[in-house]
Design an enzyme around this catalytic site. Structure first.
Site, PDB file in Angstrom:
ATOM      1  N   GLU A 280     -74.559  82.560  60.669  1.00  0.00           N
ATOM      2  CA  GLU A 280     -75.851  82.930  61.275  1.00  0.00           C
ATOM      3  C   GLU A 280     -76.527  81.699  61.889  1.00  0.00           C
ATOM      4  OE1 GLU A 280     -78.248  84.976  58.283  1.00  0.00           O
ATOM      5  OE2 GLU A 280     -77.679  86.830  59.270  1.00  0.00           O
TER       6      GLU A 280
ATOM      7  N   GLU B  89     -71.810  91.905  57.942  1.00  0.00           N
ATOM      8  CA  GLU B  89     -72.607  91.992  56.714  1.00  0.00           C
ATOM      9  C   GLU B  89     -73.437  93.262  56.777  1.00  0.00           C
ATOM     10  OE1 GLU B  89     -74.914  88.608  55.620  1.00  0.00           O
ATOM     11  OE2 GLU B  89     -73.413  87.183  56.277  1.00  0.00           O
TER      12      GLU B  89
HETATM   13  C1  NDJ Z   1     -84.307  86.623  53.005  1.00  0.00           C
HETATM   14  C2  NDJ Z   1     -82.883  86.569  53.460  1.00  0.00           C
HETATM   15  C3  NDJ Z   1     -82.536  85.230  53.943  1.00  0.00           C
HETATM   16  C4  NDJ Z   1     -81.491  85.297  55.002  1.00  0.00           C
HETATM   17  N1  NDJ Z   1     -80.218  85.856  54.490  1.00  0.00           N
HETATM   18  C5  NDJ Z   1     -79.647  86.921  55.001  1.00  0.00           C
HETATM   19  S1  NDJ Z   1     -80.339  87.853  56.025  1.00  0.00           S
HETATM   20  N2  NDJ Z   1     -78.333  87.140  54.751  1.00  0.00           N
HETATM   21  C6  NDJ Z   1     -77.349  86.781  55.754  1.00  0.00           C
HETATM   22  C7  NDJ Z   1     -76.535  85.613  55.248  1.00  0.00           C
HETATM   23  O1  NDJ Z   1     -75.468  85.363  56.159  1.00  0.00           O
HETATM   24  C8  NDJ Z   1     -75.956  85.917  53.883  1.00  0.00           C
HETATM   25  O2  NDJ Z   1     -75.298  84.757  53.430  1.00  0.00           O
HETATM   26  C9  NDJ Z   1     -77.066  86.315  52.899  1.00  0.00           C
HETATM   27  O3  NDJ Z   1     -77.957  85.240  52.731  1.00  0.00           O
HETATM   28  C10 NDJ Z   1     -77.822  87.525  53.458  1.00  0.00           C
HETATM   29  C11 NDJ Z   1     -78.891  88.011  52.497  1.00  0.00           C
HETATM   30  O4  NDJ Z   1     -78.273  88.345  51.274  1.00  0.00           O
END
Ligand code: NDJ
Length: 654
Positions: free
Chosen positions: A186, A264
């Site tokens: 991301e 995801e």
């Molecule tokens: C508040 C969420 C913070 C961002 N993380 C998000 S959207 N996510 C996407 C991320 O790639 C994954 O590793 C996880 O961290 C998942 C949430 O479980």
């Protein structure tokens, strides 16, 4: 076992005729067929239905069990990260043993007939400590993480030159089960938007993994601009409440042809200490999956099995305030933290069965559960009484307080000590400016607990003391930001504390090796407590106890305790924060416990207040959804038999 031998093993397991049909390494392929918007596996149309589980959140002895359940659920692939900090604890020191044996995990996945989508980072997010980056990177305080900063890239190159050759034989076209590899994580959600960094990573992966392996990126819809890169297949992530059509339409701007991929698809969500337990409904999750499968999309469900943040491994987020992630990573996932199938699993399996074959045969039954207790713990001693053992090298001296990173203390706790330079008769405000406590400070004057100063909070303590009184500040690292960090998350006292009008200087820093003490030194001849009053604040409690009946998975419940760390037979189970919730129990895998009357040992470090009855219970069900206010009602609602001991045990005290 190298994949070549593995395919030999498989050929032993398969009838000869079929073996002759199995593609050998030179004809194995996994590619994007842009002409038909699909993947091809060995030349045949292929769609993966995958699930995430993290080997670093599941003890190795349980890997095969979890993978079997995922295969039985109808998955044909799994997805997992590789946390850099889990494998390179110090610069140039690598650990791929035991529950860090990545190759063994790949092999277990192959034996479960599961393909692998690998996400080696270097940053992984995942609510993991510092998003998987090693905290020793911060020994260069000016480093710019996740950019083309030469110091950062040098460390990344060095790490990947160790990791990527290990996984090369496991690439699908080399005879292994890894069909694709994600670059970064991301990246489009990170402020830097440094394309030369992403190009560097892509070049490194190509140099070390060759041209055949499919490399991809994953971003939320808002991150595609900075997260995608020419030459890397673009994928998205979103959950059941998001607008699939809108997001896939946006994705088509980056990948006009090729399979739609959600890397995801959130089956649940993470929990923060002090906030309500997160859930996602079965109906919403299954409906969303079915809609994507109808489109022919390949999907990875995040998480399919969440597991646990044992030890100090939880990460944190920042949403206005610092939000540490709980010890449980249950995630309301289809397979529970304790490895049990949930209604969500069966519902998802039904959906998958409409699109592809699901294995027949029974699913293994839920693991045996055990109730035990109450177990009454005894006071071992105040943390300060063990300072020599906790910091055998003695303190580091500095005019101003130093961070954890500056003294090379990666996790856990550090004691900061100074002396009062004059007598203070009237209660005088004590605080750390600029929100400089990272993350919680337990303040003592001459061994007497005064209270807590914590990150995000404005509250001050009011102290008195004599000339020469010891001012001790135990600082707890609650886990480094894994997401949303626009700056590096240093730990400790980031600014010198202020007492009244005085900036406090002349500090001693004691990096504390608590796990070593718990593992090796207890039970100890109790050191003399040098103060007149009974110990208060950070204190160790412990008990040895036999398990007379059969051993099973169980959930440690700590009613009335406040906040601290738990070890079972020397294994660091993680943090508890009963006062905050929502998690009230800690998962104890049965393999940690000794059966048939052998003595088990539980040790707590309680950081604040101990209940009148220093007891704990082992329940046969988890409690993950009771914030402190809810908790009282919850505890009243628990049936008597759940709360009262199954039968009092003869406890041999040690
Ligand atoms: C508040 C969420 C913070 C961002 N993380 C998000 S959207 N996510 C996407 C991320 O790639 C994954 O590793 C996880 O961290 C998942 C949430 O479980």
């Amino acid at each position: 076992m190298a994949p070549k031998k593995l395919s030999c093993l498989r050929s032993l397991l398969l009838p000869l005729s079929l073996t002759l049909l199995l593609p050998q390494a030179d004809t194995r392929s996994f590619v994007v067929d842009r002409g038909h918007d699909r993947f091809l596996l060995d030349g045949a149309p292929f769609r993966y239905v995958s699930g995430s589980l993290h080997y670093f959140r599941v003890p190795r002895v349980l890997w095969a069990d979890r993978l079997l359940k995922m295969r039985w659920s109808g998955l044909n692939a799994i997805q997992f990260y590789v946390p850099w900090n889990y494998h390179e604890p110090q610069p140039g020191v690598y650990n791929f043993n035991g529950s860090r044996d990545l190759i063994a995990f790949l092999n277990e996945a192959a034996l479960a007939n599961l393909l692998v989508i690998l996400r080696p980072g270097p940053y992984i997010c995942a609510e993991w400590e510092m998003g998987g980056l090693p905290s020793w990177l911060l020994r260069k305080p000016e480093i710019h993480l996740r950019t083309s900063d030469p110091d950062f890239l040098a460390a990344v190159d060095s790490w990947f030159k160790v990791l990527l050759p290990k996984i090369y034989p496991w690439l699908y076209h080399n005879g292994g089960n890894i069909i694709s590899i994600q670059v970064e994580n991301e990246y489009g959600s990170y402020r830097a938007c440094d394309f030369s960094y992403m190009r560097h990573l892509a070049g490194l992966f190509r140099a070390l993994l060759g041209e055949k392996i499919l490399l991809f990126t994953t971003d939320g819809p808002e991150g595609l601009k900075c997260g995608s890169l020419r030459g890397l297949y673009t994928t998205v992530d979103f959950g059941p409440a998001d607008n699939m059509t809108k997001i896939f339409t946006l994705l088509r701007k980056y990948e006009p042809h090729g399979p739609l991929v959600n890397s995801e698809y959130y089956t649940g969500w993470l929990d923060y200490w002090g906030q309500n337990h997160s859930t996602r409904s079965v109906s919403a999750v299954t409906k969303g999956l079915e809609n994507m499968l109808k489109l022919g999309a390949s999907v990875n469900m995040y998480m399919f099995h969440g597991g646990t943040n044992f030890g100090y491994w939880n990460g944190a987020d920042k949403k206005g305030r610092f939000l540490p992630i709980t010890t449980s990573y249950d995630y309301d996932a289809p397979i529970s933290e304790a490895g049990d199938p949930t209604p969500k699993l069966f519902a998802l399996r039904d959906v998958i069965s409409k699109f592809q074959e699901v294995p027949l045969g029974p699913l293994p039954p839920p693991s045996p559960k055990m109730m035990l207790g109450p177990v009454t713990l005894h006071l071992v001693g105040h943390l300060l009484a063990f300072l020599d053992l906790l910091c055998p090298r003695g303190p580091i001296h500095s005019i101003l307080p130093m961070t954890f990173e500056a003294v090379k203390q990666d996790h856990g706790f550090m004691l900061y000590r100074t002396y009062m330079t004059h007598t203070i008769f009237e209660p005088t405000p004590f605080w750390v400016p600029n929100n400089g406590v990272h993350d919680r400070a337990y303040v003592m004057v001459d061994g007497v607990f005064q209270g807590v100063v914590e990150r995000n909070m404005r509250d001050k303590l009011f102290l008195t003391g004599k000339l020469g009184s010891k001012l001790d500040i135990l600082v707890e690292n609650m886990g480094r930001l894994s997401f949303g960090s626009n700056s590096s998350d240093f730990k400790g006292l980031l600014k010198p504390p202020i007492l009244g009008q005085t900036i406090l200087t002349q500090w001693m820093m004691f990096p504390l090796k608590i796990d070593n003490l718990v593992k090796w030194w207890f039970p100890l001849q109790l050191p003399k407590w040098p103060y007149p009053q009974a110990p208060s604040g950070p204190t160790f409690y412990s008990k040895t106890f036999p398990i007379l009946g059969s051993v099973g998975d169980t959930f440690l419940y700590l009613p009335g305790w406040t906040k601290g760390q738990v070890w079972i037979n020397g294994f660091n189970l993680g943090r508890y924060w009963t006062k905050q919730g929502p998690q009230q129990t800690l998962y104890v895998p049965r393999f940690l416990l000794f059966p048939r009357g052998a003595l088990n040992k539980i040790t707590l470090l309680e950081l604040e207040d101990v209940p009148l009855q220093p007891q704990v219970q082992f329940l046969d069900k988890p409690i993950l959804n009771s914030t402190s206010t809810l908790h009282r009602t919850h505890i009243n609602s628990l049936s008597a038999d759940t709360l009262s001991a199954s039968e009092p045990m003869e406890l041999s005290g040690h």
